[in-house]
Design an enzyme around this catalytic site. Sequence first.
Site, PDB file in Angstrom:
ATOM      1  N   ASP A 115       0.913  -1.171  -0.002  1.00 21.70           N
ATOM      2  CA  ASP A 115       0.088  -0.066   0.044  1.00 21.70           C
ATOM      3  C   ASP A 115       1.016   1.186  -0.099  1.00 21.70           C
ATOM      4  OD1 ASP A 115      -2.023   1.821   0.084  1.00 21.70           O
ATOM      5  OD2 ASP A 115      -3.125   0.481   1.797  1.00 21.70           O
TER       6      ASP A 115
HETATM    7  C1  BGC Z   1      -5.028   2.955   0.219  1.00 21.88           C
HETATM    8  C2  BGC Z   1      -5.497   2.076  -0.761  1.00 21.88           C
HETATM    9  C3  BGC Z   1      -4.964   2.500  -2.272  1.00 21.88           C
HETATM   10  C4  BGC Z   1      -3.688   3.244  -2.353  1.00 21.88           C
HETATM   11  C5  BGC Z   1      -3.247   3.955  -3.655  1.00 21.88           C
HETATM   12  C6  BGC Z   1      -3.824   3.705  -0.109  1.00 21.88           C
HETATM   13  O1  BGC Z   1      -3.640   4.727   0.900  1.00 21.88           O
HETATM   14  O2  BGC Z   1      -5.039   2.281   1.677  1.00 21.88           O
HETATM   15  O3  BGC Z   1      -6.566   1.657  -0.751  1.00 21.88           O
HETATM   16  O4  BGC Z   1      -5.312   1.845  -2.996  1.00 21.88           O
HETATM   17  O5  BGC Z   1      -3.830   4.151  -1.362  1.00 21.88           O
HETATM   18  O6  BGC Z   1      -4.079   4.852  -3.903  1.00 21.88           O
END
Ligand code: BGC
Length: 761
Positions: A313
Site C-alpha cells: 500500500d
Molecule cells: C489506500 C489504498 C489505495 C492506495 C493507492 C492507499 O492509501 O489504502 O486503498 O489503493 O492508497 O491509492
Amino acid sequence: MSKLISIVMITLLVLSCSKNQPKNSSLNDESVIIEHKVDSLLAIMTLKEKAGQMLNIGLPAVLTGDYWDDRDSAIFDQEKFKKLLIDYAVGSIHNTPGYPAVKEEWFQIVKKIQDSAMQKTRLGIPVLYGIDNIHGANYVNGSVMFPHQIAIAATWNTELSKKSAEITSYESRAASLPWNFNPNADVAMSPLWGRIGESFGEDPYLISEMTTAYIQGSQQKGLQDSTSTAVCIKHFIGYGAGRNGKDRANALIPENSLRQYFLPPFEKAIKNGAMGVMISSNAVNGIPCHINSYYINDILKGEMKFKGVVISDFSDVEFLVGAHLSAKDKREATKMAVNAGLDLIMNPYNADVVDIIVDLVEKGEISMARIDDAVSRVLRLKFHLNLFKVPYTNPENYNEFASKKHIEANYQTASEAITLLKNTNNILPLSSTKKVLITGYSANSINILNGAWSRSFLGQDTKFNDPSKLTILEAIKKQIGTSNIEFVNGTDYLEDINSAKAVEKAKNVDYIIVCVGEIPASEKPSDINELELPKVQQELVKKLSKTGKPIILVMVQGRPRIIREIEPLVDAIVMAYLPGDEGGRAISDVLYGNTNPSGKLPYTYSKYSGNYLTYYHKKTDIRDTNWGFNGFYPQFEFGFGLSYTTFEYSNLTISTDTLVGSEELKISIDVKNTGTREGKEVVQVYLKDLVATVSPDSKKLVRFSKINLKAGEQKTMNFSLTSEDLKSIGLDNTWIIEEGEFEVQVGGNSKELIKKTFYYK
Ligand code: BGC
C-alpha cells in the site's frame, strides 16, 4: 548489449511468441506462452532493471511542482521524468496528476510514459499503470460514478456488481488505465471503520460473491481485451478489523478467525483470476502485514497458489520505520518486506528502494531467486494485459464512455441498493401533490452522495462535480415541481446553519424530509471517535419532530451511524449509503414510489456504540446482565430491508434429515408476494451448527438469491448445500465438520427465519 539490439530482441520475443500461438488457443496455452516470454525477458535483465520493475511511483513524482500540489494540467518535469522513467526504468506508476484528467488527457499522459518506457529504455518494458477507480472510473473526468461497494452489497444482486465492474473497466481503459486497485475484499467487522463504505460489508460469503462477480465483470473478456482491467484485490489482510475501529490500526486476529472469516473472500477471488493483491497497511497481532512472511509467502503465495503481483500500500515500506517502528531504517524495512514476499513497492516519491534492493541483493541479504520471483510476477501481469503490444488505447474507440446505457446501469445499481428501514403506516411512498420541507446536511450535495474517491481523493471538492447530476433536492424538484417544496439547509456536517428556520417552514408543510449524512472521507480522515450520527444532525430531527409533522429520514453515509434517539421520532427511514452520481434521482424515485425499494443491509446496524456485533457471533457474546442470552441489540438486523409490498415464506423443505458424507442437501422454500405491487425480494439462506467444539457462530449466510415477484405471484426457490458449506475452522485451525445437528434457516432477513434441523454424519 546495445539498446538497439535489446529492443530488437524484445520485439522478436514478443512477436515470436505470438506467432507460435495457435489460433483459438485456450487460456492455458496462452499462459504457457506468457511464462516463456517472462523467463526469456528475465534472463537478459540486469539487477538494476529487475529492481526497477519492483518500483511503483506516484505520477506526481515525474510532474512539475511538489508531489502534493494541486494542478490543472499535467506537465512532465523533464529531469525527474528521465531519471525515474528512463534511468531507473520504473516498472509501475499509480495516482493522478492532482486533478481528474479527462480520458483524452489520460491518453496523452499514459502514451508519453509508455512511448518513453518502450522506446528509450534498454529493454523497452511497458509501465503497469494502476489506479483507484473504485466506484466507476472515478479518476477519469466525465465517467459514470457508481455507488460505493457498500451500496452494491446492499443490492444483494451480484449481476450489478459485475455490471458496475464491466463499465468501470471499460471507462478506465478508455483512459488507458489497465490495472484497478479494486475491489475491496476486506471483512468490515467494525461499524466505526471509515472505509466500511468502500467494502462489501461484514459477511464473508456476501463479500466473496460480490468480489467474484466484480472480478468477472472486470476480466470476463480476458485481460488481453482492451475493455478489461486487471483487478487488485485489497487489503491483505484484516484491514477492516483494527481493534479500535480506526484506519490502519492494529488488529487482533487469531488463526481460527483469520481462516474462518478473513481469508475466504481472497481465496475465492484468486481462484477466479485475481492477478493483483494489495497488502494491508495495518498490523495484525502487532506484526505489520507488509513483513508478515507467513501471510504473504506461506498463505497467499503458498496455500492459495497466488501467481500475481503482491503490491504494497501507499508508502507502506517507509511506514514500517516511522509508523510501525518495526524497522530501524528504510533499508531494513525494504529487506523485511521483500523477503516477506512483497513484489511491487508503492514508493510514491522516488526510486530510493531500487538502489536499496540492488545493495541488499549484492550483499546477499535478499536472494536473486526472490527478486526473480517478484519481477516475474510483474512481467506476467504486463504480458497478460498485452501491454507490450497495446500499451495504451485510443479514447476515441470508446463510444460507450458515459453513455446512456452506462448511466442507466449506474442508476439501477443505486436504486436497488436503497434500503427501506422503517415505514410506519406506509407513509412512503409520498404523494407528489403534498407540500414538503426538504432539509439537512445531505439534501443538496452531489459530493455527499459520491463520498470519497470522487474525482479527488476525499471527494470534497465541488468544482469537479458534473452539473447535469441531481442532488436529492434537485431530483425531488424535478419529480414534483418546485411549488410544493420548501428547502432550508438546516445543518452542516457538524454545525447548525439555520435549524430554527427549518422548524418555522415545517409548520406549513405536510411532510418533512430530513437528509442526514457523513462528510466524504476515506483512510485516516475518515476516523471518528463516536459512532452516533453527529449531534447537530440529530438535534435537527428532534426539533422538527416537535412540529408534529411526519418525518422521513434519508441517510447518506457509508457507516451505520447510531440513530437510537431519533429513530422513534421519524415515520420512515431510507438508507441510501453512498449512492453515487445517480443517487439523487434514485432516492427521489423511492420516496415518490417510482421504485419499489429492494436493498437489504449488508451489515448489522448498531443501536448502541458500546454494543456492536456482527450478526455472526458466539452465544457468549450476547449474554445479558441477567445471565440470559438476549444481549444482541441491533437497531436493524443484517439482511433487513422493507418493500412497498410484502413477502411471505412457507413450506421450507430439506431433502433429508440425515446428511451423510459429501451428499448434497437440497432446500426449497415458497416465497409469495402478498402485497399489491410488484417487488424484488432477497431470499437468504443461513446455516447454524448447533454444537461444535470451537464454539459455533449464531449462524452464517450460505446462499442468497434476489427475485422479482408480481403482486400475488409465488415462486419456489431451490438451493443446494454441500458438506463444504457445513465446515468451520476446528481446533487444529483447519476446515472440519463435526458430526451432529445443523439448522437451515431461510427468510427475507437474518432475524425472521423459518428453520429446519438435520443431522450430519
Ligand atoms: C489506500 C489504498 C489505495 C492506495 C493507492 C492507499 O492509501 O489504502 O486503498 O489503493 O492508497 O491509492
